[in-house]
Design a protein around this motif. Structure first.
Motif, mmCIF file in Angstrom:
data_model
loop_
_atom_site.group_PDB
_atom_site.id
_atom_site.type_symbol
_atom_site.label_atom_id
_atom_site.label_comp_id
_atom_site.label_asym_id
_atom_site.label_seq_id
_atom_site.Cartn_x
_atom_site.Cartn_y
_atom_site.Cartn_z
ATOM 1 N N GLY A 111 -26.331 -9.492 -1.241
ATOM 2 C CA GLY A 111 -27.110 -8.807 -2.071
ATOM 3 C C GLY A 111 -27.547 -7.271 -1.403
ATOM 4 O O GLY A 111 -27.436 -6.091 -2.345
ATOM 5 N N SER A 112 -27.925 -7.414 -0.384
ATOM 6 C CA SER A 112 -28.293 -6.224 0.377
ATOM 7 C C SER A 112 -27.222 -5.070 0.575
ATOM 8 O O SER A 112 -27.256 -4.036 0.263
ATOM 9 N N ALA A 113 -25.918 -5.661 1.017
ATOM 10 C CA ALA A 113 -24.984 -4.951 1.230
ATOM 11 C C ALA A 113 -24.298 -4.352 -0.384
ATOM 12 O O ALA A 113 -23.884 -3.348 -0.241
ATOM 13 N N GLY A 114 -24.501 -5.514 -1.121
ATOM 14 C CA GLY A 114 -23.932 -4.889 -2.313
ATOM 15 C C GLY A 114 -24.810 -4.064 -2.825
ATOM 16 O O GLY A 114 -24.297 -2.950 -3.737
ATOM 17 N N PHE A 115 -26.081 -3.926 -2.937
ATOM 18 C CA PHE A 115 -26.968 -2.710 -3.471
ATOM 19 C C PHE A 115 -26.597 -1.595 -2.719
ATOM 20 O O PHE A 115 -26.649 -0.448 -3.207
ATOM 21 N N LYS A 116 -26.370 -1.414 -1.190
ATOM 22 C CA LYS A 116 -25.958 -0.228 -0.628
ATOM 23 C C LYS A 116 -24.582 0.237 -1.155
ATOM 24 O O LYS A 116 -24.589 1.496 -1.320
ATOM 25 N N ILE A 117 -23.588 -0.612 -1.384
ATOM 26 C CA ILE A 117 -22.411 -0.023 -2.126
ATOM 27 C C ILE A 117 -22.645 0.425 -3.191
ATOM 28 O O ILE A 117 -22.076 1.583 -3.558
ATOM 29 N N LEU A 118 -23.431 -0.289 -4.109
ATOM 30 C CA LEU A 118 -23.611 0.282 -5.543
ATOM 31 C C LEU A 118 -24.399 1.580 -5.597
ATOM 32 O O LEU A 118 -24.063 2.396 -6.740
ATOM 33 N N SER A 119 -25.117 1.803 -4.731
ATOM 34 C CA SER A 119 -25.762 2.990 -4.596
ATOM 35 C C SER A 119 -25.202 4.185 -3.854
ATOM 36 O O SER A 119 -26.038 5.398 -3.663
ATOM 37 N N SER A 120 -23.968 4.086 -3.218
ATOM 38 C CA SER A 120 -23.451 4.915 -2.307
ATOM 39 C C SER A 120 -23.126 6.032 -3.306
ATOM 40 O O SER A 120 -22.805 6.036 -4.625
ATOM 41 N N ASP A 121 -22.720 7.270 -2.688
ATOM 42 C CA ASP A 121 -22.096 8.642 -3.089
ATOM 43 C C ASP A 121 -20.756 8.225 -3.896
ATOM 44 O O ASP A 121 -20.481 8.682 -4.981
ATOM 45 N N ASP A 122 -20.064 7.286 -3.226
ATOM 46 C CA ASP A 122 -18.618 7.157 -3.938
ATOM 47 C C ASP A 122 -18.693 6.326 -5.133
ATOM 48 O O ASP A 122 -18.167 6.587 -6.244
ATOM 49 N N ALA A 123 -19.642 5.407 -5.255
ATOM 50 C CA ALA A 123 -19.851 4.662 -6.051
ATOM 51 C C ALA A 123 -20.209 5.463 -7.457
ATOM 52 O O ALA A 123 -19.910 5.437 -8.444
ATOM 53 N N LYS A 124 -21.288 6.331 -7.164
ATOM 54 C CA LYS A 124 -21.840 7.144 -8.031
ATOM 55 C C LYS A 124 -20.946 8.104 -8.698
ATOM 56 O O LYS A 124 -20.844 8.424 -10.023
ATOM 57 N N HIS A 125 -19.686 8.516 -7.774
ATOM 58 C CA HIS A 125 -18.774 9.341 -8.339
ATOM 59 C C HIS A 125 -17.776 8.534 -9.333
ATOM 60 O O HIS A 125 -17.541 9.221 -10.301
ATOM 61 N N PHE A 126 -17.549 6.992 -8.896
ATOM 62 C CA PHE A 126 -16.762 6.448 -9.783
ATOM 63 C C PHE A 126 -17.799 6.339 -10.904
ATOM 64 O O PHE A 126 -17.000 6.328 -12.187
#
Length: 104
Positions: A17-32
């Motif tokens: 969950g912690s890793a998923g939260f970090k991945i989902l809030s990353s700049d790449d994810a925001k760009h996606f």
């Protein structure tokens, strides 16, 4: 007694969950996410353009249908008027003939 399987699953879920939260809030994810929203907006515009086109065509069809019905009603009224005029002419001719016979 501690159930290590449950503890392991809890720890793994927390880590994931912690890793998923970090991945989902990353700049790449925001760009996606931004690209996905932009694609949805383009799709919405395309759909709305199609809806507007269909609506305009429906308005044209409706006005043409009203014009056709008005023409048919006018033709029917003219035909009824002609029939009534013929009846008047026939009645007048019969009355004139009756009047001539009465005069003789």
């Amino acid at each position: 007694m501690i159930n290590w399987k449950k503890v392991g699953l809890f720890a793994g879920g927390t880590l994931f969950g912690s890793a998923g939260f970090k991945i989902l809030s990353s700049d790449d994810a925001k760009h996606f996410y931004t690209n996905c929203v932009a694609a949805v907006l383009r799709g919405k515009k395309c759909v709305m353009d199609t809806v507007d086109s269909v609506q305009e065509n429906c308005d044209d069809i409706l006005s043409d249908a009203k014009a056709i019905n008005e023409e048919r009603a006018a033709k029917k009224a003219a035909a009824e008027f002609e029939d009534a005029a013929e009846d008047v002419v026939e009645d007048t001719a019969e009355e004139a003939a009756d009047a001539e016979e009465a005069a003789e």
